[in-house]
Design a protein around this motif. Sequence first.
Motif, short mmCIF file in Angstrom:
data_model
loop_
_atom_site.label_atom_id
_atom_site.label_comp_id
_atom_site.label_asym_id
_atom_site.label_seq_id
_atom_site.Cartn_x
_atom_site.Cartn_y
_atom_site.Cartn_z
N TRP A 278 -2.97 -26.08 10.98
CA TRP A 278 -3.61 -27.33 10.78
C TRP A 278 -4.76 -27.33 11.88
O TRP A 278 -5.14 -28.45 12.29
CB TRP A 278 -3.14 -28.58 10.35
N ARG B 166 -6.16 -31.71 9.50
CA ARG B 166 -5.32 -32.65 8.73
C ARG B 166 -4.44 -33.51 9.79
O ARG B 166 -4.22 -33.62 10.73
CB ARG B 166 -3.96 -31.82 7.98
N GLU C 249 5.54 -35.54 -2.42
CA GLU C 249 4.17 -35.03 -2.18
C GLU C 249 3.92 -34.06 -3.34
O GLU C 249 4.50 -32.95 -3.56
CB GLU C 249 3.89 -34.34 -0.73
N SER D 163 -1.83 -29.39 -0.14
CA SER D 163 -2.61 -29.86 0.96
C SER D 163 -3.13 -28.65 1.77
O SER D 163 -2.67 -27.69 2.29
CB SER D 163 -1.53 -30.68 1.92
N SER E 54 -6.58 -31.91 -1.54
CA SER E 54 -5.47 -32.68 -1.19
C SER E 54 -4.60 -33.06 -1.98
O SER E 54 -4.66 -33.23 -3.13
CB SER E 54 -6.39 -34.28 -0.97
N SER E 55 -3.27 -33.43 -1.29
CA SER E 55 -1.90 -33.65 -2.10
C SER E 55 -1.99 -35.16 -2.49
O SER E 55 -2.90 -35.94 -1.80
CB SER E 55 -0.78 -33.17 -1.18
N ASP F 241 -1.68 -37.08 0.80
CA ASP F 241 -3.03 -37.04 1.68
C ASP F 241 -3.84 -38.08 1.46
O ASP F 241 -4.42 -38.49 2.10
CB ASP F 241 -3.62 -35.55 1.58
#
Length: 433
Positions: free
Chosen positions: A97, A126, A242, A246, A253-254, A257
């Motif tokens: 990330w 993120r 989730e 992501s 986006s999950s 997120d």
Amino acid sequence: MRWHPTHAQIRAICVAAVLLAVAVLFRRPDAAVFGLPLAFLAGWGRFFRPRERPEVHTELDADVLFEGQATTYRLRVPDGVDPDIDLIVAALPRTAWFQYDPPQASIAEPVSNGEVTLEVGVRSKRWGLRSLERPTVTATSAVGAYRIQVTSVESQAVTTLPLREGFEAVDAVPRPAGLVGLHRSRRPGEGTELAGVRPFRTGDRLRRINWAVSARTRELHVTSTWSDRDTEVVIMVDTGGEIGVSEGIDGRSSSLDTAVRAAAAVAEHYLRNGDRVRLIDTGSLFRGVRSGSGRAHLRRILDTLVHADRRGRQQDEEQLARRNRVRSDSLVLVLSPLLRPVMLGYIVTLVHSGCTVIAIDTLPPDITSILEPEAHDVRSWPLAWRLRLLERRRDLDRLSDLGVPTVPWRGSGTLDEVLRDAARLSAAPRIRS
């Protein structure tokens, strides 16, 4: 840690020794011509071998970022470094990330008089709390004969706050309470929004007298206003799972997120309007933010959101009701993919307690393409998922029958229509049986 000869230095010594031995034993002057320069370089590197170990200090320009923002990771070698050191190379271990500049996250800098500074650009993709691993710094001597590896003392922690989208919502808030917010109440009182001009009554403040109208009508008139009121907004983030993939701020986006980013945007909007905001994280028994207002309260909410984790200890419906008591006049915004029966049951409990509840659907819109079946379950998984979506649709219809609107998160304007409807229903007169 000591200075060690490099492979180039060892090769130069070995090749020079072999060539000079061939020149002496076999009387080959051409071998000596090739061997003497290598022997000279090996001796030069040995003579100018550094004696001191350099010190490395690391620092970040900013250790708190928003998603998509970048900072500079800086390594400093202070003054007084051994003059025989020729080059310093820093390699930063790549962390998930983070995006680096240069992409290989390594940089070299020659040593000159004074301080040596190496800089690597780091961009966070993120939200979350992560650490930049300690870089490996290698210093080499003249002609690359000797080197030493130096590791910095500690790693650098970077807090990435959820990206606060440009969220806006209408000022219609059901059942506002208090006298410190910016929402107009349905009752006249001390405020800033003009309600009209009316004749003077006993108890009116003198500073409210409208002298222009009073002089024209020859009777005292005062300017009346609507009272400014706030409300308690409860943001409930479902971290029980989730759904989706992501890919950071630049990709898909999950559900988690979307929930975290939406919670940050909604909290900023209502706190900016003077309301009191409370945060509930269903994935933790202790993590949460009590009701409050102001910029400092927004920072507390953002600091709590960065710790949202789908692997946390989830609360059941009884624990949610016991540990998170919500006032009956509160506006509750539930950010959830609406798949867990626990969350659906707690929403029903909130409705029966008198709260105004709005369910914000965080399920990714392209979920059918994200959840691909595994190779060993090609036939059963798509059908099972379709059945689960049908059950979810049935549950949402039941929530709608109870008066709980469900809206997918679309950024600014997501809640406008449902807030108007909720404010209209709360303002309507109630029929008593």
